[in-house]
Design a protein around this motif. Structure first.
Motif, PDB file in Angstrom:
ATOM      1  N   ALA A 163      -2.128   2.411   8.688  1.00 17.42           N
ATOM      2  CA  ALA A 163      -2.699   3.451   7.819  1.00 17.42           C
ATOM      3  C   ALA A 163      -2.130   3.353   6.399  1.00 17.42           C
ATOM      4  CB  ALA A 163      -2.421   4.831   8.401  1.00 17.42           C
ATOM      5  N   ILE A 164      -0.811   3.169   6.298  1.00 19.19           N
ATOM      6  CA  ILE A 164      -0.168   3.067   4.988  1.00 19.19           C
ATOM      7  C   ILE A 164      -0.660   1.825   4.249  1.00 19.19           C
ATOM      8  CG2 ILE A 164       2.040   2.651   3.835  1.00 19.19           C
ATOM      9  CD1 ILE A 164       1.594   5.546   4.675  1.00 19.19           C
ATOM     10  N   ALA A 165      -0.779   0.710   4.976  1.00 20.63           N
ATOM     11  CA  ALA A 165      -1.215  -0.540   4.356  1.00 20.63           C
ATOM     12  C   ALA A 165      -2.656  -0.445   3.844  1.00 20.63           C
ATOM     13  CB  ALA A 165      -1.096  -1.687   5.360  1.00 20.63           C
ATOM     14  N   ALA A 166      -3.458   0.430   4.459  1.00 22.23           N
ATOM     15  CA  ALA A 166      -4.871   0.547   4.075  1.00 22.23           C
ATOM     16  C   ALA A 166      -5.076   1.389   2.815  1.00 22.23           C
ATOM     17  CB  ALA A 166      -5.668   1.165   5.225  1.00 22.23           C
ATOM     18  N   LEU A 167      -4.065   2.179   2.421  1.00 22.60           N
ATOM     19  CA  LEU A 167      -4.218   3.079   1.273  1.00 22.60           C
ATOM     20  C   LEU A 167      -3.703   2.440  -0.014  1.00 22.60           C
ATOM     21  CD1 LEU A 167      -2.991   6.476   2.809  1.00 22.60           C
ATOM     22  CD2 LEU A 167      -5.348   5.771   2.405  1.00 22.60           C
ATOM     23  N   LYS A 172      -2.041   7.199  -1.615  1.00 20.75           N
ATOM     24  CA  LYS A 172      -0.812   7.637  -0.926  1.00 20.75           C
ATOM     25  C   LYS A 172      -0.223   8.866  -1.610  1.00 20.75           C
ATOM     26  CE  LYS A 172       0.274   2.925   0.473  1.00 20.75           C
ATOM     27  NZ  LYS A 172       1.033   1.717   0.141  1.00 20.75           N
ATOM     28  N   VAL A 173      -0.188   8.817  -2.946  1.00 21.95           N
ATOM     29  CA  VAL A 173       0.341   9.947  -3.717  1.00 21.95           C
ATOM     30  C   VAL A 173      -0.510  11.193  -3.483  1.00 21.95           C
ATOM     31  CG1 VAL A 173       0.744  10.829  -6.047  1.00 21.95           C
ATOM     32  CG2 VAL A 173       1.398   8.484  -5.474  1.00 21.95           C
ATOM     33  N   LYS A 174      -1.834  11.031  -3.538  1.00 19.25           N
ATOM     34  CA  LYS A 174      -2.755  12.154  -3.364  1.00 19.25           C
ATOM     35  C   LYS A 174      -2.631  12.765  -1.969  1.00 19.25           C
ATOM     36  CE  LYS A 174      -7.614  13.383  -4.104  1.00 19.25           C
ATOM     37  NZ  LYS A 174      -8.956  12.872  -4.438  1.00 19.25           N
ATOM     38  N   LEU A 179      -0.500  17.043   1.698  1.00 20.93           N
ATOM     39  CA  LEU A 179       0.245  17.425   2.902  1.00 20.93           C
ATOM     40  C   LEU A 179       1.468  18.275   2.561  1.00 20.93           C
ATOM     41  CD1 LEU A 179       0.120  14.052   4.888  1.00 20.93           C
ATOM     42  CD2 LEU A 179      -1.165  16.133   5.376  1.00 20.93           C
ATOM     43  N   CYS A 180       2.104  17.964   1.436  1.00 27.63           N
ATOM     44  CA  CYS A 180       3.309  18.713   1.023  1.00 27.63           C
ATOM     45  C   CYS A 180       3.002  20.176   0.738  1.00 27.63           C
ATOM     46  CB  CYS A 180       3.927  18.077  -0.217  1.00 27.63           C
ATOM     47  SG  CYS A 180       4.928  16.628   0.121  1.00 27.63           S
ATOM     48  N   PHE A 181       1.837  20.427   0.161  1.00 30.05           N
ATOM     49  CA  PHE A 181       1.521  21.785  -0.277  1.00 30.05           C
ATOM     50  C   PHE A 181       0.476  22.454   0.604  1.00 30.05           C
ATOM     51  CE2 PHE A 181       3.320  19.654  -3.953  1.00 30.05           C
ATOM     52  CZ  PHE A 181       4.251  20.595  -4.384  1.00 30.05           C
ATOM     53  N   SER A 287       1.873  -4.059   1.113  1.00 32.53           N
ATOM     54  CA  SER A 287       1.160  -4.363  -0.120  1.00 32.53           C
ATOM     55  C   SER A 287       2.095  -4.280  -1.323  1.00 32.53           C
ATOM     56  CB  SER A 287       0.005  -3.376  -0.302  1.00 32.53           C
ATOM     57  OG  SER A 287       0.510  -2.063  -0.431  1.00 32.53           O
ATOM     58  N   THR A 288       1.607  -4.742  -2.460  1.00 33.82           N
ATOM     59  CA  THR A 288       2.408  -4.696  -3.693  1.00 33.82           C
ATOM     60  C   THR A 288       2.754  -3.258  -4.067  1.00 33.82           C
ATOM     61  OG1 THR A 288       1.233  -6.665  -4.455  1.00 33.82           O
ATOM     62  CG2 THR A 288       2.478  -5.425  -6.100  1.00 33.82           C
ATOM     63  N   SER A 289       1.767  -2.346  -3.895  1.00 33.59           N
ATOM     64  CA  SER A 289       2.016  -0.937  -4.238  1.00 33.59           C
ATOM     65  C   SER A 289       3.089  -0.343  -3.334  1.00 33.59           C
ATOM     66  CB  SER A 289       0.713  -0.134  -4.110  1.00 33.59           C
ATOM     67  OG  SER A 289       0.229  -0.157  -2.786  1.00 33.59           O
ATOM     68  N   SER A 290       3.096  -0.755  -2.051  1.00 36.42           N
ATOM     69  CA  SER A 290       4.120  -0.260  -1.121  1.00 36.42           C
ATOM     70  C   SER A 290       5.497  -0.746  -1.540  1.00 36.42           C
ATOM     71  CB  SER A 290       3.815  -0.736   0.300  1.00 36.42           C
ATOM     72  OG  SER A 290       2.638  -0.164   0.772  1.00 36.42           O
ATOM     73  N   LYS A 291       5.575  -2.026  -1.968  1.00 32.17           N
ATOM     74  CA  LYS A 291       6.862  -2.579  -2.397  1.00 32.17           C
ATOM     75  C   LYS A 291       7.365  -1.849  -3.649  1.00 32.17           C
ATOM     76  CE  LYS A 291       6.044  -7.216  -0.534  1.00 32.17           C
ATOM     77  NZ  LYS A 291       5.797  -8.640  -0.876  1.00 32.17           N
ATOM     78  N   ILE A 292       6.427  -1.583  -4.592  1.00 34.41           N
ATOM     79  CA  ILE A 292       6.804  -0.871  -5.824  1.00 34.41           C
ATOM     80  C   ILE A 292       7.293   0.531  -5.497  1.00 34.41           C
ATOM     81  CG2 ILE A 292       5.899   0.111  -7.965  1.00 34.41           C
ATOM     82  CD1 ILE A 292       3.987  -2.313  -8.102  1.00 34.41           C
ATOM     83  N   PHE A 293       6.519   1.227  -4.626  1.00 36.21           N
ATOM     84  CA  PHE A 293       6.892   2.595  -4.255  1.00 36.21           C
ATOM     85  C   PHE A 293       8.254   2.613  -3.568  1.00 36.21           C
ATOM     86  CE2 PHE A 293       6.949   6.340  -1.548  1.00 36.21           C
ATOM     87  CZ  PHE A 293       6.499   7.324  -2.407  1.00 36.21           C
TER      88      PHE A 293
END
Length: 339
Positions: A163-167, A172-174, A179-181, A287-293
């Protein structure tokens, strides 16, 4: 003697099995090519009436196998009492976060904790622990002679990682922000509405519009996995033989599946398909975004820790220097070179 005893108990079980069972409206009946029957009970995970539906279905059909929408990582909820589960569901602490990250990785672990927060919110609103229908299925299955109990869901670490890899990064931020609020009040009527297929499909359509890839990994792929496990459970049963010379005899099996109502349409859709689950069991590389995050998260955590240590150290040094004994000692040190 064992074969005779088996036949007697089996006959008793078949006599209790209703030929035309009176089933709840939430049950979908499916057939296999060899004549086995599968009764899929669509449930809402925080519903008292869903528990009753599960009990009634198992009592009516006297199944050979009961399959539930759980994996080995969540099987502990079957043997825990309602009070303990209620307490566990409400408590989200650092230890749970560390365990989730260790088990699933940083991104998947954080997402799991956010979903646990949602579960805790519902638990607090309704005063009811999740998974009641699975515990009822476990209890009722133990009362049926020769009834096996199977876990039918895909392992949760695989689901979260896929699921994480697909976003994308912003998705992911959205999602995390939403979920947080989450704080909307939830009533028991709202939960019961989740058992209505038309309303649930409408809710699913809204979710697909916003997070199509998330729906694919969390719902559609698990529909395939659950269907595959139900079909595996519905294999014909071999009757015991008095001797090896006696020919093998098989009878169709009866299976009860207990799944969330949102999975029922997908199971019906996939039922007559040739299913292969190898592809949906693989975990894609980050993914690259996951590595950056992940890098940003680690940098933030270490940065905050470093700043905290600096502030604590700075204040400690100031406090020590302000003490009369310290000042007296420093004054003596400055006098030594002069002498």
């Amino acid at each position: 003697a064992d074969a005779d005893a088996f036949k007697i108990l089996l006959e008793m079980k078949l006599k209790k099995r209703q030929k035309r069972p009176a089933l709840p409206s939430t049950v979908t009946e499916l057939d296999t090519e060899d004549g086995s029957k599968v009764y899929v009970v669509g449930t809402a995970h925080f519903s008292d009436s869903s528990k009753k539906d599960v009990v009634k279905t198992i009592q009516e059909v006297q199944p050979d196998v009961v399959v539930v929408e759980l994996c080995q990582y969540r099987v502990s909820m079957l043997k825990m009492d309602e009070k303990t589960l209620l307490k566990e569901a409400k408590e989200i602490n650092l230890e749970k976060l560390q365990q989730a990250i260790k088990q699933n990785g940083v991104m998947s672990g954080l997402m799991q904790m956010l979903l646990l927060k949602v579960s805790a919110h519902i638990t607090e609103q309704l005063g009811m622990a999740p998974g009641g229908e699975f515990r009822e299925a476990f209890k009722e299955a133990s009362k049926v002679p020769f009834c096996k109990f199977h876990l039918g869901d895909r392992p949760i670490p695989v689901t979260f990682k896929r699921a994480i890899a697909a976003l994308s990064f912003w998705q992911k931020v959205k999602l995390a922000w939403g979920l947080c609020f989450l704080s909307d009040p939830i009533s028991k009527d709202d939960v019961e509405k989740c058992k209505q297929k038309d309303l649930l499909e409408q809710m699913m359509a809204e979710m697909i519009g916003e997070f199509p890839d998330l729906h694919r990994t969390i719902v559609s792929e698990r529909d395939i996995y659950l269907t595959y496990m139900l079909k595996q459970a519905a294999k014909q049963i071999e009757l015991p033989r008095a001797s090896e010379n006696e020919p093998r005899k098989y009878i169709p099996s009866v299976v009860v599946g207990v799944v969330g109502m949102g999975h029922v349409p997908g199971i019906e859709k996939n039922w007559n398909s040739d299913l292969k689950i190898q592809e949906i069991m693989s975990v894609p590389p980050p993914s690259t975004s996951s590595k950056i995050f992940k890098f940003v998260l680690k940098a933030t955590v270490f940065g905050l820790l470093g700043y905290g240590c600096y502030r604590i150290g700075h204040r400690t040094v100031q406090f020590v220097l302000s003490m009369p004994a310290t000042q007296s000692y420093l004054q003596r040190l400055t006098e030594v070179p002069q002498q």
